[in-house]
Design an enzyme around this catalytic site. Sequence first.
Site, PDB file in Angstrom:
ATOM      1  N   GLU A 192       0.862  -1.182   0.000  1.00 33.31           N
ATOM      2  CA  GLU A 192       0.000   0.000   0.000  1.00 33.31           C
ATOM      3  C   GLU A 192       0.893   1.224   0.000  1.00 33.31           C
ATOM      4  O   GLU A 192       1.951   1.226   0.630  1.00 33.31           O
ATOM      5  CB  GLU A 192      -0.883   0.077   1.263  1.00 33.31           C
ATOM      6  CG  GLU A 192      -2.046  -0.868   1.276  1.00 33.31           C
ATOM      7  CD  GLU A 192      -1.732  -2.118   2.080  1.00 33.31           C
ATOM      8  OE1 GLU A 192      -0.790  -2.074   2.890  1.00 33.31           O
ATOM      9  OE2 GLU A 192      -2.420  -3.136   1.882  1.00 33.31           O
ATOM     10  N   TYR A 205       7.551   2.382  -7.681  1.00 35.87           N
ATOM     11  CA  TYR A 205       6.817   1.113  -7.833  1.00 35.87           C
ATOM     12  C   TYR A 205       6.367   0.903  -9.285  1.00 35.87           C
ATOM     13  O   TYR A 205       6.444  -0.209  -9.814  1.00 35.87           O
ATOM     14  CB  TYR A 205       5.605   1.074  -6.891  1.00 35.87           C
ATOM     15  CG  TYR A 205       5.954   1.234  -5.426  1.00 35.87           C
ATOM     16  CD1 TYR A 205       7.107   0.658  -4.903  1.00 35.87           C
ATOM     17  CD2 TYR A 205       5.142   1.960  -4.565  1.00 35.87           C
ATOM     18  CE1 TYR A 205       7.434   0.809  -3.561  1.00 35.87           C
ATOM     19  CE2 TYR A 205       5.466   2.112  -3.222  1.00 35.87           C
ATOM     20  CZ  TYR A 205       6.608   1.537  -2.732  1.00 35.87           C
ATOM     21  OH  TYR A 205       6.930   1.686  -1.409  1.00 35.87           O
TER      22      TYR A 205
HETATM   23  C1  LIG Z   1      10.327   5.983  -1.964  1.00 34.38           C
HETATM   24  C2  LIG Z   1      11.833   5.962  -1.699  1.00 34.38           C
HETATM   25  C3  LIG Z   1      12.200   4.654  -1.005  1.00 34.38           C
HETATM   26  C4  LIG Z   1      12.580   6.072  -3.038  1.00 34.38           C
HETATM   27  O1  LIG Z   1      13.965   5.991  -2.763  1.00 34.38           O
HETATM   28  P1  LIG Z   1      15.062   6.762  -3.624  1.00 34.38           P
HETATM   29  O2  LIG Z   1      16.360   6.117  -3.340  1.00 34.38           O
HETATM   30  O3  LIG Z   1      14.953   8.230  -3.392  1.00 34.38           O
HETATM   31  O4  LIG Z   1      14.563   6.458  -5.127  1.00 34.38           O
HETATM   32  P2  LIG Z   1      15.488   6.067  -6.361  1.00 34.38           P
HETATM   33  O5  LIG Z   1      16.568   7.089  -6.503  1.00 34.38           O
HETATM   34  O6  LIG Z   1      15.890   4.649  -6.244  1.00 34.38           O
HETATM   35  O7  LIG Z   1      14.467   6.254  -7.560  1.00 34.38           O
HETATM   36  C5  LIG Z   1      13.949   5.150  -8.264  1.00 34.38           C
HETATM   37  C6  LIG Z   1      12.830   5.634  -9.179  1.00 34.38           C
HETATM   38  O8  LIG Z   1      11.778   6.171  -8.380  1.00 34.38           O
HETATM   39  C7  LIG Z   1      11.259   7.351  -9.009  1.00 34.38           C
HETATM   40  N1  LIG Z   1      11.477   8.499  -8.126  1.00 34.38           N
HETATM   41  C8  LIG Z   1      12.275   8.554  -7.020  1.00 34.38           C
HETATM   42  N2  LIG Z   1      12.175   9.762  -6.445  1.00 34.38           N
HETATM   43  C9  LIG Z   1      11.297  10.480  -7.199  1.00 34.38           C
HETATM   44  C10 LIG Z   1      10.759  11.790  -7.110  1.00 34.38           C
HETATM   45  N3  LIG Z   1      11.111  12.624  -6.107  1.00 34.38           N
HETATM   46  N4  LIG Z   1       9.861  12.187  -8.038  1.00 34.38           N
HETATM   47  C11 LIG Z   1       9.495  11.360  -9.033  1.00 34.38           C
HETATM   48  N5  LIG Z   1       9.969  10.089  -9.181  1.00 34.38           N
HETATM   49  C12 LIG Z   1      10.844   9.667  -8.271  1.00 34.38           C
HETATM   50  C13 LIG Z   1      11.961   7.494 -10.321  1.00 34.38           C
HETATM   51  O9  LIG Z   1      11.182   6.821 -11.295  1.00 34.38           O
HETATM   52  C14 LIG Z   1      13.250   6.756 -10.100  1.00 34.38           C
HETATM   53  O10 LIG Z   1      13.771   6.160 -11.241  1.00 34.38           O
HETATM   54  P3  LIG Z   1      14.764   6.952 -12.217  1.00 34.38           P
HETATM   55  O11 LIG Z   1      15.843   7.507 -11.336  1.00 34.38           O
HETATM   56  O12 LIG Z   1      15.241   5.883 -13.133  1.00 34.38           O
HETATM   57  O13 LIG Z   1      13.935   8.000 -12.878  1.00 34.38           O
HETATM   58  C15 LIG Z   1      12.250   7.190  -0.850  1.00 34.38           C
HETATM   59  O14 LIG Z   1      11.738   8.353  -1.475  1.00 34.38           O
HETATM   60  C16 LIG Z   1      11.785   7.152   0.591  1.00 34.38           C
HETATM   61  O15 LIG Z   1      12.404   6.502   1.444  1.00 34.38           O
HETATM   62  N6  LIG Z   1      10.703   7.902   0.881  1.00 34.38           N
HETATM   63  C17 LIG Z   1      10.219   8.056   2.250  1.00 34.38           C
HETATM   64  C18 LIG Z   1       9.616   6.785   2.756  1.00 34.38           C
HETATM   65  C19 LIG Z   1       8.477   6.308   1.875  1.00 34.38           C
HETATM   66  O16 LIG Z   1       7.619   7.090   1.470  1.00 34.38           O
HETATM   67  N7  LIG Z   1       8.483   5.000   1.594  1.00 34.38           N
HETATM   68  C20 LIG Z   1       7.464   4.366   0.803  1.00 34.38           C
HETATM   69  C21 LIG Z   1       6.322   3.987   1.656  1.00 34.38           C
HETATM   70  S1  LIG Z   1       5.037   3.205   0.697  1.00 34.38           S
END
Ligand SMILES: CC(C)(COP(=O)(O)OP(=O)(O)OC[C@H]1O[C@@H](n2cnc3c(N)ncnc32)[C@H](O)[C@@H]1OP(=O)(O)O)[C@@H](O)C(=O)NCCC(=O)NCCS
Length: 162
Positions: A108, A120
């Site tokens: 979720e 995702y």
């Molecule tokens: C969600 C989360 C785990 C992503 O981690 P991250 O290391 O920043 O993300 P990544 O750098 O691996 O990005 C992977 C893909 O996600 C997407 N993405 C990541 N950050 C993004 C942003 N700010 N806006 C849009 N797309 C984004 C992109 O598609 C990216 O792929 P690309 O680099 O090839 O374009 C991180 O933002 C986080 O920990 N957020 C807070 C906790 C949370 O909300 N967890 C999810 C609960 S359901």
Amino acid sequence: MDIQQLLKIEEATLADLDEILEIEVRAYPVPWSRDQMMDVFNQKVIRLKLLMDGQLIGYAFVSIILDEGHLLHITVDPIHHGKRLGRYLLEEVLKLGDTHQLATIFLEVREGNTPARALYDRIGFNQVGVRKGYYPCKINGREDAIVMAYTVPSDTFNFQLS
Ligand SMILES: CC(C)(COP(=O)(O)OP(=O)(O)OC[C@H]1O[C@@H](n2cnc3c(N)ncnc32)[C@H](O)[C@@H]1OP(=O)(O)O)[C@@H](O)C(=O)NCCC(=O)NCCS
């Protein structure tokens, strides 16, 4: 140096709880409490931690029931967002589909959590439903959860047909 060479995935234990909570409060508008976190450590849940150069910078929790996995939580330390570390950690989660012979992994996500939803989508999860008002908001009100599912490719299973 290639950042990947510094990364390691290990099992998170209770000894990691304080560090996890320290990241948790910075990563979420409504973070899990210590009690909620403790539930994960007291239950049969797969707990992964992501280390960079030995430092805990992310974590993911997955529960498994029969052939279904449920990604309960995935987090990267905000100071490391946007470095493809979330994707790295999520790919480790997807490998559980193979090692545990799962058919589907569910999760979720808050409707308004654009970065997580983009991650995702990118990795192959599809929206399969909505849970109305599932999440509390920081001030007041509730936010819908988007339910997403990842179908584990069946060719990763080692079927013996003969
Ligand atoms: C969600 C989360 C785990 C992503 O981690 P991250 O290391 O920043 O993300 P990544 O750098 O691996 O990005 C992977 C893909 O996600 C997407 N993405 C990541 N950050 C993004 C942003 N700010 N806006 C849009 N797309 C984004 C992109 O598609 C990216 O792929 P690309 O680099 O090839 O374009 C991180 O933002 C986080 O920990 N957020 C807070 C906790 C949370 O909300 N967890 C999810 C609960 S359901």
